[in-house]
Design a protein around this motif. Structure first.
Motif, PDB file in Angstrom:
ATOM      1  N   PHE B 137      42.763  12.329  77.927  1.00  0.00           N
ATOM      2  CA  PHE B 137      41.805  13.293  77.369  1.00  0.00           C
ATOM      3  C   PHE B 137      40.900  13.877  78.448  1.00  0.00           C
ATOM      4  O   PHE B 137      40.505  15.044  78.383  1.00  0.00           O
ATOM      5  CB  PHE B 137      40.958  12.638  76.268  1.00  0.00           C
ATOM      6  CG  PHE B 137      41.709  12.422  74.987  1.00  0.00           C
ATOM      7  CD1 PHE B 137      41.623  11.223  74.306  1.00  0.00           C
ATOM      8  CD2 PHE B 137      42.520  13.420  74.462  1.00  0.00           C
ATOM      9  CE1 PHE B 137      42.333  11.021  73.122  1.00  0.00           C
ATOM     10  CE2 PHE B 137      43.236  13.234  73.290  1.00  0.00           C
ATOM     11  CZ  PHE B 137      43.143  12.016  72.621  1.00  0.00           C
ATOM     12  N   SER B 138      40.595  13.064  79.457  1.00  0.00           N
ATOM     13  CA  SER B 138      39.774  13.575  80.572  1.00  0.00           C
ATOM     14  C   SER B 138      40.515  14.685  81.303  1.00  0.00           C
ATOM     15  O   SER B 138      39.936  15.732  81.625  1.00  0.00           O
ATOM     16  CB  SER B 138      39.442  12.455  81.552  1.00  0.00           C
ATOM     17  OG  SER B 138      38.751  11.428  80.903  1.00  0.00           O
ATOM     18  N   LEU B 139      41.789  14.446  81.558  1.00  0.00           N
ATOM     19  CA  LEU B 139      42.611  15.449  82.248  1.00  0.00           C
ATOM     20  C   LEU B 139      42.716  16.726  81.419  1.00  0.00           C
ATOM     21  O   LEU B 139      42.613  17.836  81.945  1.00  0.00           O
ATOM     22  CB  LEU B 139      43.997  14.867  82.518  1.00  0.00           C
ATOM     23  CG  LEU B 139      44.938  15.739  83.352  1.00  0.00           C
ATOM     24  CD1 LEU B 139      44.369  15.943  84.749  1.00  0.00           C
ATOM     25  CD2 LEU B 139      46.316  15.097  83.442  1.00  0.00           C
ATOM     26  N   LEU B 140      42.911  16.552  80.114  1.00  0.00           N
ATOM     27  CA  LEU B 140      43.012  17.719  79.236  1.00  0.00           C
ATOM     28  C   LEU B 140      41.698  18.506  79.232  1.00  0.00           C
ATOM     29  O   LEU B 140      41.703  19.744  79.225  1.00  0.00           O
ATOM     30  CB  LEU B 140      43.333  17.273  77.805  1.00  0.00           C
ATOM     31  CG  LEU B 140      44.767  16.803  77.546  1.00  0.00           C
ATOM     32  CD1 LEU B 140      44.907  16.297  76.119  1.00  0.00           C
ATOM     33  CD2 LEU B 140      45.760  17.911  77.797  1.00  0.00           C
ATOM     34  N   SER B 141      40.587  17.786  79.268  1.00  0.00           N
ATOM     35  CA  SER B 141      39.283  18.454  79.269  1.00  0.00           C
ATOM     36  C   SER B 141      39.122  19.296  80.526  1.00  0.00           C
ATOM     37  O   SER B 141      38.648  20.435  80.463  1.00  0.00           O
ATOM     38  CB  SER B 141      38.155  17.425  79.205  1.00  0.00           C
ATOM     39  OG  SER B 141      38.317  16.609  78.085  1.00  0.00           O
ATOM     40  N   ILE B 142      39.517  18.736  81.653  1.00  0.00           N
ATOM     41  CA  ILE B 142      39.420  19.471  82.924  1.00  0.00           C
ATOM     42  C   ILE B 142      40.309  20.710  82.864  1.00  0.00           C
ATOM     43  O   ILE B 142      39.908  21.805  83.280  1.00  0.00           O
ATOM     44  CB  ILE B 142      39.822  18.568  84.116  1.00  0.00           C
ATOM     45  CG1 ILE B 142      38.890  17.377  84.238  1.00  0.00           C
ATOM     46  CG2 ILE B 142      39.894  19.376  85.410  1.00  0.00           C
ATOM     47  CD1 ILE B 142      37.445  17.715  84.577  1.00  0.00           C
TER      48      ILE B 142
END
Lengths: 395, 282
Positions: B137-142
């Motif tokens: 989810f962190s990667l998707l947010s970025i």
């Protein structure tokens, strides 16, 4: 707390960003996507009779732009529950039967022929409609008795040679009689059965190819499926020499076939249509209960003539094709017109116009006898591309 | 209960700290690649557009009649976006396996210390699962932030005549990968990421089977994964088995698939719990 700072940072970032995305998607979809009918002329009370399915796409593309219109309300498919959307079929009559008699409909093709009366529900279709098999010459009939919920199932063998491949083209249900129009080996025939017989079987009613001639086929409407409530079968002569008749399917695009005969399932009579003097752009036969009408389309108008049992035609009622105000040049009306059907002495038509490269859809309702315009309205907002795929008239 | 929650959070934080270098690495690749793409793609488009207009003697209007205009979708559909996306997905797939096997690497097998912690051993399982999801989810947010950033960079590099303004929601909905990674509705989001959750649960269980029984366990893991897959897709084959496409309503098939997925998930969790408590070897 400091040692959790990285974890908290990334967690918070994920929640905020993905939450923001969800909110922005919800806002984007709600922008200017509310559909409604804009009345251009007449009384919109006639919209009560319509059940419409289509697609509305705009500047913001959403996953599923399909919509339905019923009881004067537009509903996007994505706003319905997923399970309802999955189970819904196009035909509203079949939908209604599926909702009320779920276990009876189980195992039966959703594209089959259903007929509901006060006492029974009848289903008829070819056996391989539920699961394709290489050679299947049988037809299935199932009858639900509403009084005691009993179900009677019949599997009937077609009285044709085993080597022939049969294709079921149409069904007429007039309980306890059921009529099947079947194509096999370049022959179009009607078979019937009486479900009150001790052991119902199929017998040949009429060999239409022998009676009418070769090069015949059935027309279909883009707008709605052939209903088993239709007593009359429209047969046409193939006009387009390029179309290959040597196919297993005898149903052709309306533009390839010109209506030439009408078969009455109930009486077995074949009505000859003499259209030699008809110079219209397009001809179609419209059925309402026991009445037949010939629709002839011209550049700016179309006419309706009632057909009697001897093929005679009444005086034509002329109906003007309405022009959408969104057209670039209203004097050049290049919209597509198609007749939806007739109900209670009114003719319903659909109009698709293509101004500025987009698609606008409208409905026109005319009085059958006088041709008077009763209603003309279009689906708005105009900024959306509104494409109507099917329209049914409420029972 | 509160104490156990604190232990769990500590464990998640510990796993996250171990993942942070990998996560920063992937994020850095995504950011750099996206930034380069947001500059190179519009410049490349402008260069090609000028060349074409010159060679074919077209004005802007004529050019736009024959060729597509530039929009943010042009950037997002380039390899500069797809590349790091594919790298991220495969990276997390690799990390989902590595997150377990790293405990057995080296001379001082760390798993011994993990298993000796005074916490329910299933917490180890859930903390790793939770950590992988936070990373994804962190990667998707970025990536989502980068898509928004494109609107500040790319339009300034393209002539206004050739630029077509397209809303972010349309860029995402029309993108082959983003439409699934950033679903338009919460229901679709829950559905798609639940599939990912079930996949991870089965993968983790397979890894624990291998760690518990070694070579035999590897075979058990493969068999378990195959059985899980078969069980989940089986409802969609019921019409074929019964030779009737309408034996079940579509909603019933979906419900059966969901039920099968829940059963597989529950079995995976309980099996993993059993393996961690009774069978895992150090």
């Amino acid at each position: 707390m400091k040692k959790y700072s990285k974890l908290l940072t990334f967690l918070t970032l994920s929640i905020i960003v993905l939450g923001f995305h969800g909110i922005s998607m919800a806002f984007a979809e709600s922008e200017n996507r509310v559909l409604e009918f804009k009345t251009l002329e007449g009384d919109d009370v006639y919209l009560d009779d319509l059940i419409i399915r289509g697609f509305a796409t705009g500047s913001t593309e959403i996953f599923d732009p399909s919509f339905s219109y019923r009881d004067r309300t537009f509903t996007y498919a994505k706003d319905q529950s997923l399970f309802k959307r999955l189970d819904e079929v196009e035909d509203p009559q079949i939908n209604r039967i599926r909702e009320r008699y779920r276990s009876f409909v189980r195992g039966k093709s959703s594209r089959g022929y259903f007929k509901e009366t006060d006492d029974v529900i009848v289903y008829a279709n070819s056996s391989n409609a539920v699961f394709p098999s290489y050679k299947d010459q049988t037809l299935d009939i199932s009858v639900l008795n509403k009084a005691d919920d009993s179900i009677s199932d019949y599997t009937l063998e077609l009285p044709i040679e085993e080597s022939q491949v049969a294709s079921l083209e149409n069904v007429y249900i007039n309980y306890p009689n059921v009529y099947f129009t079947v194509h096999s080996s370049m022959t179009l025939s009607v078979f019937s059965t009486n479900l009150n017989d001790a052991t119902p079987s199929l017998s040949l009613e009429e060999n239409l190819t022998d009676s009418i001639g070769t090069n015949i086929g059935l027309t279909y409407s883009y707008m709605y499926a052939e209903s088993p409530n239709q007593r009359f079968l429209t047969i046409g002569k193939l006009e387009n020499a390029d179309t290959d008749l040597d196919s297993s399917d005898m149903v052709f695009n309306s533009s390839d076939i010109k209506p030439s005969h009408i078969y009455d399932y109930q009486t077995g009579k074949i009505i000859d249509l003499d259209l030699s003097t008809n110079d219209s752009l397009f001809i179609d036969v419209i059925v309402e209960d026991d009445l037949l009408f010939l629709m002839s389309e011209f550049e700016k108008t179309f006419t309706l003539q009632e057909i009697d049992t001897d093929g005679g035609l009444s005086e034509p009622t002329e109906i003007t094709k309405e022009t959408l105000p969104t057209l670039d040049n209203p004097s050049i009306n290049n919209s597509d017109f198609s007749v939806i059907g007739i109900k209670d002495g009114r003719l319903y038509s659909r109009i698709s116009a293509y101004p500025h490269g987009s698609t606008n859809s409208a409905i026109q309702v005319n009085d059958l006898e006088s041709g008077e315009l009763l209603y003309f309205g279009m689906i708005v907002p105009e900024s959306l591309d509104v494409w109507v795929s099917t329209i049914y008239l409420n029972d | 209960m509160k104490k156990q929650l604190i232990h769990f959070i500590r464990l998640v934080n510990f796993e996250f700290e171990r993942m942070i270098k990998f996560l920063f690495g992937i994020i850095a690749i995504v950011i750099v690649s996206n930034l380069i793409g947001s500059i190179i793609v519009p410049l490349s488009y402008m260069s090609e557009a000028r060349e074409t207009m010159s060679l074919e003697s077209l004005n802007v209007t004529q050019f736009l009649e024959m060729y597509p205009s530039f929009s943010i979708s042009t950037v997002t559909n380039s390899l500069w976006i797809y590349g790091p996306l594919a790298l991220g997905i495969s990276g997390f797939l690799f990390y989902s396996i590595y997150i377990w096997y790293r405990e057995w690497l080296g001379k001082n097998t760390f798993v011994y210390r993990l298993l000796m912690l005074p916490i329910p051993r299933i917490f180890i399982f859930f903390s790793k699962l939770f950590t992988v999801f936070i990373g994804i989810f962190s990667l998707l947010s970025i990536q989502y932030v980068m898509i928004r950033l494109f609107y500040f960079i790319s339009p300034s590099l393209v002539s206004s005549d050739l630029y077509k303004q397209v809303d972010v929601s349309e860029v995402i909905s029309s993108h082959r990968a983003f439409a699934f990674l950033f679903p338009e509705s919460f229901g679709l989001f829950a559905g798609l990421y639940s599939i990912g959750l079930v996949f991870l649960l089965v993968l983790f269980t397979g890894i624990l089977l291998e760690r518990s029984f070694r070579i035999t366990g590897f075979i058990y893991g493969i068999v378990y994964a195959v059985i899980s897959l078969v069980l989940i897709v089986l409802p969609s084959f019921i019409p074929t088995i019964f030779k009737n496409q309408y034996i079940l309503y579509p909603s019933e098939i979906l419900l059966l698939i969901i039920a099968a997925a829940i059963i597989v998930s529950v079995v995976s969790i309980f099996l993993s719990k059993y393996l961690l408590e009774k069978k895992i070897t150090v």
